[in-house]
Scaffold this active site. Structure first.
Site, PDB file in Angstrom:
ATOM      1  N   PRO A 251       0.829  -1.209   0.000  1.00  0.00           N
ATOM      2  CA  PRO A 251       0.000   0.000   0.000  1.00  0.00           C
ATOM      3  C   PRO A 251       0.863   1.258   0.000  1.00  0.00           C
ATOM      4  CG  PRO A 251      -0.794  -1.582   1.624  1.00  0.00           C
ATOM      5  CD  PRO A 251       0.536  -2.093   1.131  1.00  0.00           C
ATOM      6  N   GLU A 252       0.566   2.190  -0.904  1.00  0.00           N
ATOM      7  CA  GLU A 252       1.316   3.425  -0.997  1.00  0.00           C
ATOM      8  C   GLU A 252       0.469   4.570  -0.457  1.00  0.00           C
ATOM      9  OE1 GLU A 252       3.170   3.935  -4.810  1.00  0.00           O
ATOM     10  OE2 GLU A 252       3.811   1.853  -4.914  1.00  0.00           O
TER      11      GLU A 252
END
Length: 269
Positions: free
Chosen positions: A2-3
């Site tokens: 996840p960014e």
């Protein structure tokens, strides 16, 4: 992993269910994550939630006596669920809420973290981070100044959290494509106008992804269990060998700093 858009999506998803309510207690089924779950978290009791914030890829939950710092690692996610739903194999931490719901942290690879800090200014995981890409502090002038005499390739340079936080592999590739800049160039070759264009493009790409709920490739889900839809808009990432949507040239890929970079040699110069 996840960014920034995925973490911001998660933050916005859980915020209405937590702020103004209490964490009754934390249930930690697996304390051995990337770092051990902090003892202060395991001892929580009827703590009111003041705010839910984000710094880089960290979720920050503000309580009267300190902060819960959460990181989702490579494969983690958080969801708001009714308390009566039984946890699964990879559901490692629950924050039981006074509403009868639970903030549930799921992480098959266990690379995430849940830490406690009384003062964010002294946090070892936060104090070396660069500016937020959506803030006024991150702009073309900043990017151009920091790029002078840099021989590092532009793509891995953008992914350095000391330069700017949250521009991970997906969004670096996508931003460089939209800014029409080849990722193989040294950072020091950026002109002032290119730096301005790149900074604005990074902001636009990240904001667009947040509006779409992030990018779901494998593991990421929003707080309500829905996937992120930005994957449908990807121009180059994960599309090696496919025609560029702009010009028809086949998308190429190369390894830069142990990460795969995707680009169009015709559109990017």
């Amino acid at each position: 992993m996840p960014e920034l858009p995925e973490i911001e999506t998660s933050r916005r998803g859980i915020e209405p269910y937590m702020v103004g309510h209490h964490i009754v207690k934390a249930v930690v089924r697996q304390p051995k994550l990337r770092w051990p779950v902090s003892g202060q978290i395991m001892a929580l009791e009827n703590a009111p939630v003041i705010s839910v914030q984000r710094r880089a890829k960290y979720l920050l939950i503000e309580l009267p006596d300190g902060w819960i710092i959460g990181h989702l690692g490579m494969s983690g996610s958080v969801r708001i669920l009714p308390e009566f739903i039984e946890p699964g194999k990879h559901d490692h931490v629950d924050f039981i809420l006074s509403t009868g719901q639970v903030l549930r942290y799921t992480d098959p690879r266990r690379f995430g973290a849940w830490l406690w800090e009384e003062d964010l200014a002294t946090s070892n995981v936060l104090k070396h981070l660069g500016p937020e890409p959506l803030s006024d502090a991150f702009n073309g002038e900043y990017l151009f100044t920091r790029s002078r005499n840099k021989k590092t390739l532009i793509k891995p340079w953008l992914m350095d959290n000391k330069l700017v936080v949250g521009v991970g592999n997906i969004y670096a590739s996508e931003s460089l494509f939209e800014a029409k800049i080849l990722p193989q160039r040294p950072a020091g070759s950026l002109t002032e106008s290119e730096a301005q264009r790149l900074a604005l493009t990074i902001k636009k790409v990240l904001q667009r992804s947040i509006e779409q709920g992030g990018t779901t490739l494998k593991d990421f889900l929003q707080a309500d269990g829905k996937p992120g839809y930005f994957a449908q808009e990807l121009q180059v990432y994960g599309r090696a060998g496919e025609p560029c949507k702009a010009c028809g040239t086949l998308i190429e890929s190369e390894k830069h700093g142990q990460r795969t970079t995707f680009f169009c040699r015709h559109c990017q110069r």
